[in-house]
Scaffold this active site. Structure first.
Site, mmCIF file in Angstrom:
data_model
loop_
_atom_site.group_PDB
_atom_site.id
_atom_site.type_symbol
_atom_site.label_atom_id
_atom_site.label_comp_id
_atom_site.label_asym_id
_atom_site.label_seq_id
_atom_site.Cartn_x
_atom_site.Cartn_y
_atom_site.Cartn_z
ATOM 1 N N GLY A 118 59.142 -79.205 2.273
ATOM 2 C CA GLY A 118 60.126 -79.801 4.124
ATOM 3 C C GLY A 118 59.266 -80.456 5.061
ATOM 4 N N GLU B 75 54.992 -78.559 -1.997
ATOM 5 C CA GLU B 75 56.485 -79.330 -2.523
ATOM 6 C C GLU B 75 57.276 -80.329 -1.694
ATOM 7 O OE1 GLU B 75 58.842 -76.220 -3.500
ATOM 8 O OE2 GLU B 75 58.273 -75.144 -4.539
ATOM 9 N N PRO B 76 56.644 -81.307 -1.592
ATOM 10 C CA PRO B 76 56.877 -82.916 -0.655
ATOM 11 C C PRO B 76 57.829 -83.085 -1.307
ATOM 12 C CG PRO B 76 54.982 -83.423 -1.739
ATOM 13 C CD PRO B 76 55.037 -81.679 -1.933
ATOM 14 N N TYR C 250 75.640 -85.117 7.218
ATOM 15 C CA TYR C 250 74.911 -84.434 8.055
ATOM 16 C C TYR C 250 74.629 -84.472 9.692
ATOM 17 C CZ TYR C 250 72.139 -83.164 3.720
ATOM 18 O OH TYR C 250 71.341 -82.739 2.364
ATOM 19 N N CYS D 130 88.377 -94.885 1.935
ATOM 20 C CA CYS D 130 89.170 -94.371 2.758
ATOM 21 C C CYS D 130 88.781 -92.522 3.087
ATOM 22 C CB CYS D 130 90.530 -93.930 1.607
ATOM 23 S SG CYS D 130 91.100 -95.969 0.597
HETATM 24 C C1 LIG Z 1 64.241 -79.462 -1.378
HETATM 25 C C2 LIG Z 1 62.867 -79.175 -1.341
HETATM 26 C C3 LIG Z 1 61.542 -79.348 -1.857
HETATM 27 C C4 LIG Z 1 61.997 -80.807 -0.456
HETATM 28 O O1 LIG Z 1 62.046 -81.251 0.821
HETATM 29 P P1 LIG Z 1 61.594 -81.940 1.457
HETATM 30 O O2 LIG Z 1 62.568 -81.792 2.643
HETATM 31 O O3 LIG Z 1 62.406 -83.322 0.820
HETATM 32 O O4 LIG Z 1 60.250 -82.111 1.734
HETATM 33 C C5 LIG Z 1 61.169 -78.427 -2.165
HETATM 34 N N1 LIG Z 1 61.227 -77.394 -2.382
HETATM 35 C C6 LIG Z 1 62.226 -77.022 -2.584
HETATM 36 C C7 LIG Z 1 62.410 -75.448 -3.698
HETATM 37 C C8 LIG Z 1 63.402 -77.431 -2.200
HETATM 38 O O5 LIG Z 1 64.376 -77.324 -2.598
#
Ligand SMILES: *Cc1c(COP(=O)(O)O)cnc(C)c1O
Length: 427
Positions: free
Chosen positions: A239, A273-274, A316, A344
């Site tokens: 995130g 989890e980047p 977005y 379109c």
């Molecule tokens: C999308 C997602 C991420 C990655 O998010 P980023 O904002 O791209 O870092 C990590 N973990 C989970 C569970 C996600 O759904």
């Protein structure tokens, strides 16, 4: 820091002018930089030095095999959200033992595929999912490694579509439900509790929400351990935001340092989890100007890339910097224009109200920060073949995905058999 820089006014991907890549591979064209991808991964990894951690790249941000295999060679783990992403990781040579599987709606076949592949952990997001995982594992005669994804109910202060850690979001389970479900899982011989996970949203530009979420998850983890529930790892999710325009997200060094500090008393392993922060600014979308169209008081720069190629602006309202690949003509007047594609839909735009030197048909524009959620979210809408993807490494360029052809568009389809002619009886 990225490796898309101007040299004598001409925008390059590492050592290759983007115009040369467009010439060789056509447009619209995604271009990724090996040096930038590598640097971003290593900076984050090093920022966590001293912490027992695994960087699990979030595959959904950019799932091209060339990108995945590059990260795999660096030793990366992977965060997946579907069986298809697991297939890609395995194809790219990723280690299933470093794969975490997130997502609110896993099918039985996806759970089975994950268990067969020997992934590290399934991040379970609801009570019915926990039951399903148990059933599938029992049927296969294995124990399913699980964590619960806890929804810490913190506001990541980001776009509502990419906020996931609020009580009202569909993701994860509440702290109260997590306590109950861990107790249940602990008594189920088909389940093996591995850890605890959270992920609160995307494009987060402050540290505070991350730290609040970690504090809540840590408190819960402490309680669970006190109850004799063994937790090997804590997964802090992804995130971290990037600069598209004027955002000032924390540098990965500062983020890493803050995570380390927040987890100083945690003696288990840490997963991250980047997604976006690793790949976002490691890619651009190159597109060719078709026309400059004036309509009333508005000016449109019509280009050959569209919302099917890059949906973030229309979906977005996202801002992407758009600039000329080369130098502007000396006599080019300044215009304020919307950069739009051929689709379109009025929502088909890449940029709105941008001041720029007026381009000519044939000029190349570069859409920056397109490495994350760019090609990965692309579609064939309006029967548009998807763009090619190229991975640059120094002065070499690998076609990481060839441009789709018209034949690709109809692959797997059949024309309907000729309908029986309707003959009305004329009784
Ligand atoms: C999308 C997602 C991420 C990655 O998010 P980023 O904002 O791209 O870092 C990590 N973990 C989970 C569970 C996600 O759904």
């Amino acid at each position: 820091m990225n490796h898309f820089q101007r040299k004598r006014g001409v925008l390059h991907a590492e050592r290759i002018p983007l115009a040369a890549l467009a010439e060789a591979h056509g447009t619209p064209l995604y271009v990724y930089s090996t040096a930038t991808l590598t640097r971003h991964w290593k900076v984050l990894h090093r920022s966590l030095a001293g912490l027992d951690h695994v960087v699990c790249y979030a595959v959904k941000a950019n799932s091209n095999l060339a990108v995945l295999s590059l990260f795999a060679r660096l030793g990366s783990g992977f965060d997946i959200v579907s069986g298809g992403e697991l297939y890609r990781v395995v194809k790219a040579g990723g280690d299933p033992g470093k794969v975490v599987f997130s997502g609110v709606g896993k099918r039985d076949d996806e759970i089975a595929f994950a268990l067969e592949s020997g992934i590290r952990v399934l991040n379970v997001e609801s009570a019915p999912e926990l039951a399903r995982v148990s059933i599938v594992a029992r049927r296969m005669g294995v124990r399913a490694p699980i964590a619960l994804r806890v929804n810490p109910d913190v506001d990541p202060k980001t776009h509502p579509y990419i906020s996931t850690g609020l009580r009202e979001n569909k993701f994860g389970v509440s702290v109260a439900d997590a306590r109950r479900l861990y107790a249940l899982a602990a008594t189920d011989p088909a389940l093996e509790i591995r850890g605890i996970a959270c992920h609160i949203g995307s494009q987060i530009t402050e540290l505070r929400p991350f730290l609040d979420a970690i504090a809540r998850v840590l408190a819960l983890a402490g309680d669970l351990r006190a109850q004799g529930i063994h937790l090997e790892h804590l997964d802090v999710g992804g995130g971290l935001g990037i600069t598209y325009h004027d955002e000032e997200p924390p540098h990965p060094d500062a983020y890493g340092a803050a995570i380390k500090k927040a987890l100083a008393r945690w003696d288990g392993r840490v997963f991250l989890e980047p997604g976006r922060v690793l790949v976002g600014n490691a890619g651009v979308l190159v597109t060719r100007v078709l026309y400059v169209k004036r309509s009333g008081r508005k000016t449109f720069v019509v280009v050959d890339a569209a919302m099917n190629d890059l949906v973030r602006p229309s979906y977005y309202g996202a801002y992407h910097t758009v600039e000329l690949a080369g130098l502007p003509r000396e006599d080019a007047p300044e215009i304020v224009a919307d950069v739009v594609g051929p689709i379109c839909e009025s929502a088909d735009f890449l940029a709105k109200k941008r001041r720029m030197p007026e381009p000519l048909p044939g000029d190349l524009l570069v859409v920056r920060s397109a490495g994350a959620y760019g090609f990965a979210m692309s579609s064939n809408y309006n029967a548009r073949p998807r763009a090619a993807e190229v991975l640059v490494d120094g002065d070499r360029a690998l076609v990481a995905r060839r441009r789709e052809t018209y034949a690709d568009l109809v692959r797997g389809e059949e024309p309907a058999p000729r309908a029986e002619r309707f003959t009305a009886s004329r009784g």
